[in-house]
Design a protein around this motif. Structure first.
Motif, PDB file in Angstrom:
ATOM      1  N   HIS A   1      28.773 -11.610 -26.144  1.00 53.10           N
ATOM      2  CA  HIS A   1      27.591 -12.255 -25.557  1.00 53.10           C
ATOM      3  C   HIS A   1      27.222 -11.558 -24.246  1.00 53.10           C
ATOM      4  O   HIS A   1      28.059 -11.388 -23.360  1.00 53.10           O
ATOM      5  CB  HIS A   1      27.914 -13.734 -25.309  1.00 53.10           C
ATOM      6  CG  HIS A   1      26.774 -14.553 -24.813  1.00 53.10           C
ATOM      7  ND1 HIS A   1      25.820 -15.086 -25.648  1.00 53.10           N
ATOM      8  CD2 HIS A   1      26.419 -14.949 -23.557  1.00 53.10           C
ATOM      9  CE1 HIS A   1      24.940 -15.783 -24.941  1.00 53.10           C
ATOM     10  NE2 HIS A   1      25.277 -15.704 -23.656  1.00 53.10           N
TER      11      HIS A   1
ATOM     12  N   ASP B   1      24.647 -11.492 -21.064  1.00 56.02           N
ATOM     13  CA  ASP B   1      23.721 -12.316 -20.286  1.00 56.02           C
ATOM     14  C   ASP B   1      22.811 -11.450 -19.434  1.00 56.02           C
ATOM     15  O   ASP B   1      23.261 -10.812 -18.483  1.00 56.02           O
ATOM     16  CB  ASP B   1      24.522 -13.275 -19.389  1.00 56.02           C
ATOM     17  CG  ASP B   1      25.131 -14.402 -20.198  1.00 56.02           C
ATOM     18  OD1 ASP B   1      24.384 -15.063 -20.933  1.00 56.02           O
ATOM     19  OD2 ASP B   1      26.356 -14.604 -20.090  1.00 56.02           O
TER      20      ASP B   1
ATOM     21  N   HIS C   1      21.313 -12.416 -24.638  1.00 49.60           N
ATOM     22  CA  HIS C   1      20.704 -13.666 -24.170  1.00 49.60           C
ATOM     23  C   HIS C   1      19.774 -13.326 -23.016  1.00 49.60           C
ATOM     24  O   HIS C   1      20.228 -13.016 -21.914  1.00 49.60           O
ATOM     25  CB  HIS C   1      21.846 -14.614 -23.740  1.00 49.60           C
ATOM     26  CG  HIS C   1      21.397 -15.888 -23.113  1.00 49.60           C
ATOM     27  ND1 HIS C   1      22.268 -16.714 -22.411  1.00 49.60           N
ATOM     28  CD2 HIS C   1      20.189 -16.505 -23.081  1.00 49.60           C
ATOM     29  CE1 HIS C   1      21.603 -17.769 -21.974  1.00 49.60           C
ATOM     30  NE2 HIS C   1      20.348 -17.666 -22.357  1.00 49.60           N
TER      31      HIS C   1
ATOM     32  N   MET D   1      17.553 -14.173 -20.169  1.00 48.53           N
ATOM     33  CA  MET D   1      17.143 -15.190 -19.185  1.00 48.53           C
ATOM     34  C   MET D   1      16.174 -14.503 -18.224  1.00 48.53           C
ATOM     35  O   MET D   1      16.476 -14.269 -17.056  1.00 48.53           O
ATOM     36  CB  MET D   1      18.380 -15.723 -18.446  1.00 48.53           C
ATOM     37  CG  MET D   1      19.232 -16.640 -19.309  1.00 48.53           C
ATOM     38  SD  MET D   1      20.891 -16.864 -18.658  1.00 48.53           S
ATOM     39  CE  MET D   1      21.674 -15.416 -19.359  1.00 48.53           C
TER      40      MET D   1
ATOM     41  N   MET E   1      20.099 -21.721 -29.695  1.00 47.81           N
ATOM     42  CA  MET E   1      21.149 -21.835 -28.686  1.00 47.81           C
ATOM     43  C   MET E   1      20.772 -22.923 -27.688  1.00 47.81           C
ATOM     44  O   MET E   1      19.667 -22.906 -27.139  1.00 47.81           O
ATOM     45  CB  MET E   1      21.376 -20.499 -27.969  1.00 47.81           C
ATOM     46  CG  MET E   1      22.580 -20.553 -27.042  1.00 47.81           C
ATOM     47  SD  MET E   1      23.194 -18.908 -26.644  1.00 47.81           S
ATOM     48  CE  MET E   1      22.107 -18.465 -25.310  1.00 47.81           C
TER      49      MET E   1
ATOM     50  N   ASP F   1      26.103 -22.619 -25.116  1.00 47.35           N
ATOM     51  CA  ASP F   1      26.393 -21.699 -24.006  1.00 47.35           C
ATOM     52  C   ASP F   1      26.539 -22.449 -22.687  1.00 47.35           C
ATOM     53  O   ASP F   1      25.579 -23.052 -22.214  1.00 47.35           O
ATOM     54  CB  ASP F   1      25.248 -20.676 -23.903  1.00 47.35           C
ATOM     55  CG  ASP F   1      25.531 -19.576 -22.900  1.00 47.35           C
ATOM     56  OD1 ASP F   1      26.645 -19.527 -22.347  1.00 47.35           O
ATOM     57  OD2 ASP F   1      24.609 -18.759 -22.675  1.00 47.35           O
TER      58      ASP F   1
END
Ligand code: DX5
Ligand code: ZN
Length: 221
Positions: free
Chosen positions: A34, A36, A67, A69, A136, A176
């Motif tokens: 994963h 970020d 992921h 953001m 998610m 998460d």
């Protein structure tokens, strides 16, 4: 039942030894890596970009779960796909044209997912759920590792599982934030099958033991 997967978040890894850290968790039972990506705008922190994904792609064939953001994810999804991302998840809070973004990710050959912040309603998925490979749910406010699990995520996960089952979809549920041996059992029982774990893996001395313990608690329904 969907395959249970542990996805260590490299946010809590030693960045000076990132390749070794990734290989180490993969050798010791991790299923997915994963990644970020934070931009200092959508979340109050800055992390990594496509270059790091490209570097990791060279050292592993494991699934890279990116992921995003970030504000304006549409401006970057092509770059992340070209860098070697396997899954790309975007926050519904950042997408003005979520349907377009989700389908662009698929066109690029990646699995496509939507992410909801803790206060964002499941109803935002009503007209996009059928198109998603992954949903998610954030169980912390995004931005940092090592935060405390927000308990209302359990009811939200059950609600999501119910929506997915009612529509007979194959959608995966990923959780998460704050996943630990203490919280993972309830999260799995609520219907999730992919578990992101940053501090609960990289914060421990023995990664293999940490992952094995998470898997055991998740299966202990
Ligand atoms: C938070 C990130 C998470 C984070 C999880 O914004 O999206 O992936 O790394 O860290 P832990 O597992 O320590 O809560
Ligand atoms: Zn994350």
């Amino acid at each position: 039942m969907q395959k249970l997967m542990i996805a260590p978040s490299i946010l809590s890894a030693d960045f000076a030894r990132l390749g070794e850290e990734v290989n180490s968790v993969l050798e010791q039972g991790a299923d997915v890596i994963h990644i970020d990506v934070m931009d200092g705008h959508f979340v109050p922190n800055i992390t990594i970009g496509p270059l790091v994904v490209r570097a990791l792609r060279k050292i592993t064939t494991a699934v890279l779960d990116v992921h995003l953001m970030i504000e304006e994810p549409d401006a970057y999804i092509d770059d992340f796909a070209a860098a070697g991302a396997d899954w790309i998840t975007v926050h519904v809070e950042t997408c003005r044209h979520l349907h377009r973004t989700i389908h662009r990710i698929k066109e690029l050959g990646c699995k496509s997912g939507a992410v909801l912040n803790p206060a964002t309603s499941l109803s935002t998925l009503d007209y996009i759920l059928d198109d998603l490979d992954i949903v998610m749910l954030m169980s912390v406010n995004p931005g940092f590792g090592g935060q405390k699990f927000i308990p209302s995520t359990i009811a939200k996960t059950k609600g999501l599982k119910n929506m997915i089952e009612t529509r007979e979809l194959p959608t995966a549920i990923e959780i998460d934030g704050g996943v630990s041996p203490d919280t993972i059992g309830a999260i799995a029982a609520a219907g999730a099958n992919i578990f992101v774990a940053g501090s609960a893996v990289f914060g421990r001395d023995d990664y293999g033991l940490a992952i094995a313990e998470l898997k055991a608690r998740a299966s202990d329904l």
